[in-house]
Design a protein around this motif. Structure first.
Motif, PDB file in Angstrom:
ATOM      1  N   TRP A 455      11.872  -6.699   0.368  1.00 33.40           N
ATOM      2  CA  TRP A 455      10.812  -6.115  -0.441  1.00 33.40           C
ATOM      3  C   TRP A 455      11.216  -5.807  -1.878  1.00 33.40           C
ATOM      4  CZ3 TRP A 455       5.943  -6.424   0.806  1.00 33.40           C
ATOM      5  CH2 TRP A 455       5.605  -6.609   2.146  1.00 33.40           C
ATOM      6  N   LEU A 456      12.504  -5.585  -2.100  1.00 32.76           N
ATOM      7  CA  LEU A 456      12.935  -5.147  -3.421  1.00 32.76           C
ATOM      8  C   LEU A 456      13.738  -6.172  -4.205  1.00 32.76           C
ATOM      9  CD1 LEU A 456      14.051  -1.468  -2.687  1.00 32.76           C
ATOM     10  CD2 LEU A 456      11.799  -2.299  -3.403  1.00 32.76           C
ATOM     11  N   PHE A 457      14.418  -7.093  -3.526  1.00 32.54           N
ATOM     12  CA  PHE A 457      15.367  -7.947  -4.231  1.00 32.54           C
ATOM     13  C   PHE A 457      15.115  -9.440  -4.096  1.00 32.54           C
ATOM     14  CE2 PHE A 457      17.688  -3.945  -3.549  1.00 32.54           C
ATOM     15  CZ  PHE A 457      18.090  -3.687  -4.846  1.00 32.54           C
ATOM     16  N   GLN A 458      14.087  -9.846  -3.341  1.00 33.86           N
ATOM     17  CA  GLN A 458      13.794 -11.262  -3.173  1.00 33.86           C
ATOM     18  C   GLN A 458      12.467 -11.609  -3.842  1.00 33.86           C
ATOM     19  OE1 GLN A 458      15.805 -13.581  -1.832  1.00 33.86           O
ATOM     20  NE2 GLN A 458      17.333 -11.957  -1.536  1.00 33.86           N
ATOM     21  N   ALA A 459      12.470 -12.671  -4.655  1.00 35.38           N
ATOM     22  CA  ALA A 459      11.224 -13.161  -5.238  1.00 35.38           C
ATOM     23  C   ALA A 459      10.396 -13.849  -4.162  1.00 35.38           C
ATOM     24  CB  ALA A 459      11.520 -14.125  -6.380  1.00 35.38           C
ATOM     25  N   GLY A 460       9.081 -13.785  -4.287  1.00 33.24           N
ATOM     26  CA  GLY A 460       8.197 -14.423  -3.318  1.00 33.24           C
ATOM     27  C   GLY A 460       7.528 -13.395  -2.418  1.00 33.24           C
ATOM     28  N   LYS A 461       6.384 -13.775  -1.896  1.00 32.57           N
ATOM     29  CA  LYS A 461       5.617 -12.885  -1.031  1.00 32.57           C
ATOM     30  C   LYS A 461       6.229 -12.829   0.357  1.00 32.57           C
ATOM     31  CE  LYS A 461       0.872 -11.909   0.513  1.00 32.57           C
ATOM     32  NZ  LYS A 461      -0.553 -12.294   0.416  1.00 32.57           N
ATOM     33  N   PRO A 462       6.621 -11.650   0.830  1.00 31.69           N
ATOM     34  CA  PRO A 462       7.165 -11.547   2.192  1.00 31.69           C
ATOM     35  C   PRO A 462       6.111 -11.911   3.225  1.00 31.69           C
ATOM     36  CG  PRO A 462       7.708  -9.598   0.881  1.00 31.69           C
ATOM     37  CD  PRO A 462       6.671 -10.369   0.110  1.00 31.69           C
ATOM     38  N   SER A 463       6.550 -12.297   4.392  1.00 31.53           N
ATOM     39  CA  SER A 463       5.613 -12.604   5.467  1.00 31.53           C
ATOM     40  C   SER A 463       4.971 -11.314   5.949  1.00 31.53           C
ATOM     41  CB  SER A 463       6.340 -13.280   6.631  1.00 31.53           C
ATOM     42  OG  SER A 463       7.287 -12.385   7.199  1.00 31.53           O
ATOM     43  N   ALA A 464       3.783 -11.415   6.515  1.00 36.14           N
ATOM     44  CA  ALA A 464       3.058 -10.229   6.975  1.00 36.14           C
ATOM     45  C   ALA A 464       3.852  -9.396   7.982  1.00 36.14           C
ATOM     46  CB  ALA A 464       1.713 -10.637   7.558  1.00 36.14           C
ATOM     47  N   PRO A 465       4.568 -10.020   8.937  1.00 31.95           N
ATOM     48  CA  PRO A 465       5.342  -9.202   9.872  1.00 31.95           C
ATOM     49  C   PRO A 465       6.392  -8.324   9.192  1.00 31.95           C
ATOM     50  CG  PRO A 465       5.059 -11.403  10.740  1.00 31.95           C
ATOM     51  CD  PRO A 465       4.547 -11.428   9.329  1.00 31.95           C
ATOM     52  N   ALA A 466       6.805  -8.706   7.985  1.00 34.62           N
ATOM     53  CA  ALA A 466       7.793  -7.888   7.274  1.00 34.62           C
ATOM     54  C   ALA A 466       7.243  -6.508   6.944  1.00 34.62           C
ATOM     55  CB  ALA A 466       8.231  -8.590   5.997  1.00 34.62           C
ATOM     56  N   LEU A 467       5.904  -6.403   6.865  1.00 34.96           N
ATOM     57  CA  LEU A 467       5.267  -5.121   6.614  1.00 34.96           C
ATOM     58  C   LEU A 467       5.079  -4.338   7.903  1.00 34.96           C
ATOM     59  CD1 LEU A 467       4.036  -3.401   4.331  1.00 34.96           C
ATOM     60  CD2 LEU A 467       1.861  -4.559   4.717  1.00 34.96           C
ATOM     61  N   GLY A 468       5.370  -4.982   9.012  1.00 36.96           N
ATOM     62  CA  GLY A 468       5.189  -4.320  10.289  1.00 36.96           C
ATOM     63  C   GLY A 468       3.775  -4.406  10.795  1.00 36.96           C
ATOM     64  N   ARG A 469       3.033  -5.388  10.274  1.00 31.61           N
ATOM     65  CA  ARG A 469       1.639  -5.559  10.656  1.00 31.61           C
ATOM     66  C   ARG A 469       1.358  -7.033  10.901  1.00 31.61           C
ATOM     67  NH1 ARG A 469      -1.787  -1.373  11.578  1.00 31.61           N
ATOM     68  NH2 ARG A 469      -3.411  -2.066  10.154  1.00 31.61           N
ATOM     69  N   SER A 470       0.228  -7.310  11.549  1.00 27.08           N
ATOM     70  CA  SER A 470      -0.168  -8.692  11.769  1.00 27.08           C
ATOM     71  C   SER A 470      -0.720  -9.292  10.491  1.00 27.08           C
ATOM     72  CB  SER A 470      -1.230  -8.769  12.874  1.00 27.08           C
ATOM     73  OG  SER A 470      -2.450  -8.254  12.391  1.00 27.08           O
ATOM     74  N   ALA A 471      -0.808 -10.586  10.453  1.00 21.77           N
ATOM     75  CA  ALA A 471      -1.273 -11.272   9.243  1.00 21.77           C
ATOM     76  C   ALA A 471      -2.734 -10.987   8.940  1.00 21.77           C
ATOM     77  CB  ALA A 471      -1.066 -12.784   9.402  1.00 21.77           C
ATOM     78  N   THR A 472      -3.510 -10.500   9.902  1.00 28.03           N
ATOM     79  CA  THR A 472      -4.936 -10.241   9.671  1.00 28.03           C
ATOM     80  C   THR A 472      -5.241  -8.761   9.478  1.00 28.03           C
ATOM     81  OG1 THR A 472      -5.328 -10.094  12.061  1.00 28.03           O
ATOM     82  CG2 THR A 472      -5.620 -12.255  11.020  1.00 28.03           C
TER      83      THR A 472
END
Length: 501
Positions: A455-472
């Motif tokens: 979330w802090l050091f990588q360019a690009g949009k993280p995948s939805a599971p990285a937020l701890g939620r589903s993609a929808t």
């Protein structure tokens, strides 16, 4: 007759400070910068300031500021000379009571050479007499001083001190402050902390302010003009002072409706972040054309434009949250700006949650879903955004997403333990992003390096599971569009306050 016995170790330490070095080579100049990779000229090396005593006189009509600064410091190396940050004209410098040689270098460097070298660990008293028009000072192409129709103000980030007093202008060197300002009778001078006294004589009024807790130089503020002032006391006995320019026009009512809730906001934030760390509360709104706000310690600065579309308590939440995250615990270096802004933004999400206008999770889902993967927003790395993107929206919103991801990872109980424990453990200090990651790992007992790296050091949009939620998550079932929480427009209004220059 009493004989005072001195321990051998103490005697040796005392003699070491008095000892004459073998050669002048033992003394070396202090660095002209604090070593910050974003702002190499900011701050200085070779000494540590403990207190600033500023005695000033300001004439609003001409913008002439005259000052005598007395600075208490300790040498952190054997010093042959040292620098202060100041853009105004200097007439005299004294070091430990003796006149010292001085010269200017670059936009902000005042090079001071005392008559004799300063030993490491020795106490140093520096007196600087200076004068000039702050609005004419340009450092790195910008100014931190704004003229107003009835005076002027000092409020900027990452530097603002050099426009009105000599300092070691980097957040790592905090100090206490006494600020005494004389202005024409009928004008007022607003600064940080508690107003100790004021008196009028021969057409001039002197205001004496005190900040008794460590304060980074850029968080020191001065506002001279004609203000409507409200005062109060919190239930815990803290003095509250808010000041509003007499000429705010259509924004006056909305500004008051927002800033007069400062005490309420601070009391709520104490339940989230722990005990309020300073000796006063408040805020001020001068008549300036700029559009930013700043967390000047104990008394944030707000642009009138912050309230152009009506009251906005969310902005007050943001700036008061900084009193813990940014003021009490300040950045180690300016690349660590996320430890300020990510948390101040997340506090707005928590306020929304408290007010029933959208949970932090709903706001996270909305922010995440409303930014497509090819949006340049995702290319900014909040953990080290670079000086050109230091106040980019991603530092705020993606920075807050990182905290929501952490909350989902460790659970609410541990998450809020981290939020309250961090400003307690680091009170009046400095810290880096890496320091916070280590602290969160210690409290949670979980490895969190990968989460923060994503979330802090990588360019690009993280995948939805990285937020701890589903993609929808957070999307309308019928249209697949992001659901906008009720609080979002007020929170997004803070985005216009990001540009500090």
């Amino acid at each position: 007759m009493h004989r005072r016995l001195i321990a051998p170790g103490a005697l040796a330490a005392s003699l070491a400070l008095l000892a004459i070095p073998a050669s002048a080579a033992d003394f070396t100049p202090g660095a002209p910068g604090a070593g910050d990779s974003y702002y190499p000229g900011a701050g200085n090396g070779g000494y540590d300031v403990s207190h600033y005593d500023l005695r000033l006189k300001y004439q609003p009509q001409t913008d002439l500021l005259e000052g005598t600064a007395t600075i208490n410091a300790t040498a952190t190396q054997d010093l042959s000379r040292f620098n202060l940050d100041l853009g105004l004209n200097v007439s005299e410098v004294r070091v430990n009571g003796k006149k010292a040689a001085f010269q200017r270098s670059g936009d902000q460097e005042l090079e001071i050479t005392p008559r004799s070298g300063l030993r490491k660990g020795s106490a140093v008293t520096i007196v600087v007499r200076y004068a000039g028009k702050p609005s004419e000072v340009k450092i790195n192409g910008y100014t931190a001083w704004q003229r107003t129709p009835d005076g002027g103000i000092a409020a900027q980030e990452p530097e603002s001190a050099a426009w009105w007093f000599p300092s070691n202008d980097h957040p790592r060197d905090k100090a206490t402050f006494d600020v005494s300002v004389s202005v024409p009778e009928g004008s007022q001078a607003i600064s940080n902390g508690v107003l100790q006294s004021q008196s009028t004589r021969l057409g001039w009024t002197r205001f004496n302010w005190r900040s008794n807790k460590p304060q980074a130089p850029y968080l020191a503020t001065l506002a001279v003009g004609k203000f409507d002032i409200t005062t109060d006391t919190t239930e815990n006995g803290l003095p509250v002072l808010n000041a509003y320019s007499k000429d705010l026009g259509d924004n006056a009512g909305a500004a008051r409706a927002s800033i007069e809730r400062t005490t309420e906001v601070a009391e709520w934030l104490e339940t989230v972040f722990g005990k309020y760390p300073f000796n006063a509360l408040g805020g001020y709104v001068p008549n300036v054309p700029t559009s930013f706000a700043l967390e000047t310690q104990t008394r944030p600065f707000y642009s009138p434009k912050a309230f152009a579309n009506g009251s906005n308590v969310s902005i007050v939440v943001h700036e008061i949250a900084h009193q813990w995250y940014g003021d009490s615990v300040s950045v180690e270096n300016w690349k660590d700006i996320w430890v300020n802004e990510g948390f101040a933004r997340y506090s707005q999400w928590l306020w929304s949650e408290k007010e029933g206008e959208g949970t932090a999770q709903e706001l996270a889902d909305y922010v995440y879903a409303s930014r497509p993967a090819d949006d340049p927003f995702w290319q900014v790395k909040p953990g080290d955004p670079g000086p050109d993107n230091q106040f980019h929206g991603a530092v705020y919103d993606r920075g807050a997403l990182a905290l929501q991801a952490l909350r989902n990872k460790v659970g609410d109980k541990t998450f809020f333990k981290i939020l309250k424990g961090w400003p307690t453990e680091r009170v009046y200090g400095n810290a880096s992003v890496r320091d916070f990651v280590s602290y969160a790992e210690k409290v949670s007992g979980k490895p969190l390096g990968a989460l923060f790296d994503t979330w802090l050091f990588q360019a690009g949009k993280p995948s939805a599971p990285a937020l701890g939620r589903s993609a929808t998550a957070g999307r309308s079932a019928s249209k697949g569009a992001p659901v906008q929480p009720k609080s979002w427009k007020k929170i997004a209004a803070t985005n216009s306050l990001h540009d500090h220059r």
